[in-house]
Design a protein around this motif. Structure first.
Motif, short mmCIF file in Angstrom:
data_model
loop_
_atom_site.label_atom_id
_atom_site.label_comp_id
_atom_site.label_asym_id
_atom_site.label_seq_id
_atom_site.Cartn_x
_atom_site.Cartn_y
_atom_site.Cartn_z
N GLY A 1 37.79 31.60 62.16
CA GLY A 1 38.25 32.61 61.01
C GLY A 1 39.57 32.22 60.44
N LEU A 2 40.41 31.27 61.06
CA LEU A 2 41.51 31.09 60.40
C LEU A 2 41.38 30.45 59.11
N ALA A 3 40.26 29.74 58.61
CA ALA A 3 40.04 29.17 57.34
C ALA A 3 40.06 30.46 56.36
N HIS A 4 39.19 31.50 56.82
CA HIS A 4 39.21 32.58 55.80
C HIS A 4 40.43 33.24 55.76
N LEU A 5 41.55 33.19 56.57
CA LEU A 5 42.88 33.96 56.41
C LEU A 5 43.57 32.91 55.64
N ILE A 6 43.61 31.67 55.76
CA ILE A 6 44.46 30.82 54.92
C ILE A 6 43.87 30.69 53.37
N PHE A 7 42.60 30.73 53.25
CA PHE A 7 42.26 30.54 51.87
C PHE A 7 41.93 31.73 51.25
N TRP A 8 41.34 32.93 51.74
CA TRP A 8 40.76 34.24 51.29
C TRP A 8 41.98 34.86 50.82
N ILE A 9 42.86 35.13 51.88
CA ILE A 9 44.03 35.82 51.59
C ILE A 9 44.76 35.86 50.28
N PRO A 10 45.41 34.67 49.92
CA PRO A 10 45.95 34.56 48.54
C PRO A 10 44.89 34.95 47.21
N ALA A 11 43.65 34.72 47.51
CA ALA A 11 42.94 35.15 46.42
C ALA A 11 42.57 36.64 46.42
N TYR A 12 42.35 37.08 47.33
CA TYR A 12 41.83 38.50 47.72
C TYR A 12 43.20 39.29 47.37
N ALA A 13 44.64 38.84 47.81
CA ALA A 13 45.77 39.69 47.52
C ALA A 13 45.95 39.70 45.80
N TRP A 14 45.65 38.55 45.26
CA TRP A 14 45.80 38.32 43.65
C TRP A 14 44.97 39.38 43.08
N ILE A 15 43.75 39.18 43.49
CA ILE A 15 42.74 40.10 42.73
C ILE A 15 43.06 41.69 43.13
N TYR A 16 43.30 42.05 44.28
CA TYR A 16 43.69 43.37 44.80
C TYR A 16 44.83 44.02 43.93
N PHE A 17 45.94 43.16 43.73
CA PHE A 17 46.97 43.67 43.18
C PHE A 17 47.18 43.57 41.69
N LYS A 18 46.35 42.77 41.20
CA LYS A 18 45.98 42.70 39.64
C LYS A 18 45.13 43.80 39.09
N ARG A 19 44.33 44.24 40.28
CA ARG A 19 43.46 45.38 39.79
C ARG A 19 44.12 46.81 40.28
N ARG A 20 45.03 46.83 41.15
CA ARG A 20 45.60 48.32 41.58
C ARG A 20 46.96 48.35 41.55
N PRO A 21 47.70 49.28 41.61
CA PRO A 21 47.30 50.78 41.33
C PRO A 21 47.53 50.74 39.43
N LEU A 22 47.83 49.89 39.03
CA LEU A 22 48.14 49.86 37.65
C LEU A 22 46.71 49.54 36.71
N HIS A 23 45.86 49.01 37.25
CA HIS A 23 44.57 48.82 36.75
C HIS A 23 43.54 49.47 37.34
#
Length: 137
Positions: free
Chosen positions: A79-101
């Motif tokens: 699961g470390l592989a998901h944490l390393i690579f998914w968190i940056p993409a996930y956070a970028w998409i999440y914060f790009k879309r919320r709360p301003l969008h």
């Protein structure tokens, strides 16, 4: 003595049905990003970097998981592989879309909401698994 399957895919195939279903949902959700790499807005084609980020993170995590499997076998540390690579993409998409969008009513917007939900669940499970791995060693 149990023989370890040669590949991560073979090891996953030996898991319970519910886990295979979950892996199928994860793979489908992440690979569906390829359908959204390009879209039309106001009659013009545009490139969607979010879709590329999802695909790149998915493929990079898969590569690291293969490496970890080769070194350690089928362990919670995968699961470390998901944490390393998914968190940056996930956070970028999440914060790009919320709360301003606010969530888009477009198909792509709905896809991103599904992605955030499915990968968010996986990240919580992965974080728990990695913590448990280090507690148990």
């Amino acid at each position: 003595m149990t023989v370890q399957p040669a590949t991560l895919s073979e090891a996953i195939a030996l898991q319970p049905s519910w886990l295979l279903l979950w892996v199928g949902i994860l793979v489908t959700t992440n690979l569906a990003a390829v359908l959204f790499l390009f879209g039309r807005k106001n009659g013009k084609w545009l490139f969607r970097p979010e879709a590329l980020a999802i695909l790149a993170a998915f493929l990079a995590a898969g590569s690291l998981m293969e490496y970890i499997y080769g070194e350690l076998g089928y362990v919670r540390l995968l699961g470390l592989a998901h944490l390393i690579f998914w968190i940056p993409a996930y956070a970028w998409i999440y914060f790009k879309r919320r709360p301003l969008h606010p969530p888009s009513q477009s198909l792509f917007g709905k896809y991103l909401l599904v992605y955030l939900l499915i990968n968010g669940i996986s990240l919580v499970v992965d974080a728990i698994d990695v913590i448990r791995y280090f507690i148990e060693i």
